[in-house]
Structure formats: C-alpha cells, structure tokens
Design a protein around this motif. Structure first.
Motif: not given
Length: 178
Positions: A16-20, A27-34, A77-79
């Motif tokens: 669970s920690w690895i997936i998280f 999510a961070g990469a997508l936010i940064f790219n945006f 939401l997945k995170a």
C-alpha cells in the motif's frame, strides 16, 4: 493473530505504501506539468508519460483545461484512496476490528472509489465525443482505463462498510448487555 496473518498484513501495508508513493509521484508530476505548461505552453508537446496535448491546446484551450482537470482530479483521488487504505491498515486492531474508525475509513474508501469510477466514466465518454470531433485523444485513455471496475469495486467496498457498521452496532449492544 498468527504469524502468517501478521506477515500478510505487513506485506499489504508495504505494498500500500509503495502504491501510494507511486500515485503521489504521478499526481505531483501531473500537477507540476500543468503549472509549468501555463508559463511555457511550448512544453505541452512533452508532458508526463509522453502525453502530447499541444494540438488540443492550440485548437481549444477550454477542452484542454477540461481534460487535464479530469486527469488531475482522478490522479489525486487515487492517491487519496491509498492514503485512506494506509491509515486503515496502520490503525486497525485485528483483535477488535469492529469499531467506528474502521467503518468510517471503509466508507471513505468506497466514496473515493465511486468518485474515481464516475469521473473516469464521464471523462471516457467526453473523450469519445472529442474523438468524433477530430481531437487526438488516444493517449488520454490510460488515465481512465476501466471506470466500470471502480464503480463495481466501490459497491463491494460499500457493502463491506455496511457490514462493519452493523458489526459496530452489535458489538456495542453486546458490551452494554454484559
């Protein structure tokens, strides 16, 4: 609790920690790219996971913002879903699992999963319509691959949450009777 159960529970916690962490990075990469693409629109041709939305941005910024919003919200939401799973796995007491905290966390997991499924379904349908209008949206399907599975999983998790809520009621009644 047996050694096998404890081992399996520890493995579930680690996975669970690895997936998280992976989902947080995504999510961070997508936010940064945006954010970066807002200052340098020429970077839109080489976004996270080789996503090229430059043609969409040039054709309609509104469509670009809508589709990228779906991508961001689903990734976040997945995170959040796996954060709730981690909180549940780390704080559950398997000797007395029926308590209100566990029931609330399982309910929250079902709501997150349902939200991911519904948003993924809406995004998938909008993507189909955009494809009919001539937009290049083939690379977007990776972000909302299987909405029906999330909706079905949310229903199963919700049933489990109802069972846990009933277990809490029965356990409370039993403690008051004794």
């Amino acid at each position: 609790m047996t050694k096998t159960n404890k081992f399996v529970f520890t493995v579930v916690e680690i996975v669970s920690w690895i997936i998280f962490v992976g989902l947080c990075i995504e999510a961070g990469a997508l936010i940064f790219n945006f954010i970066y693409s807002q200052f340098k629109p020429e970077a839109l041709h080489n976004l996270y996971q080789k996503l090229d939305l430059s043609k969409m941005y040039d054709r309609s910024q509104l469509v670009f913002y809508n589709m990228y919003s779906f991508i961001l919200v689903i990734a976040i939401l997945k995170a959040i879903l796996f954060y709730v799973v981690i909180r549940l796995v780390t704080k559950i007491d398997l000797t007395k699992p029926f308590n209100s905290y566990v029931a609330k966390q399982i309910s929250l997991m079902s709501y997150c999963t349902f939200s991911i499924g519904i948003l993924s379904y809406i995004a998938k349908e909008i993507t189909k319509n955009l494809l009919d209008e001539g937009y290049d949206v083939n690379r977007l399907d990776q972000f909302w691959a299987d909405p029906q599975a999330f909706i079905l999983m949310s229903a199963v998790i919700y049933v489990i949450a109802i069972i846990f809520l009933r277990g809490v009621e029965l356990q409370t009644e039993n403690e008051l009777t004794v």
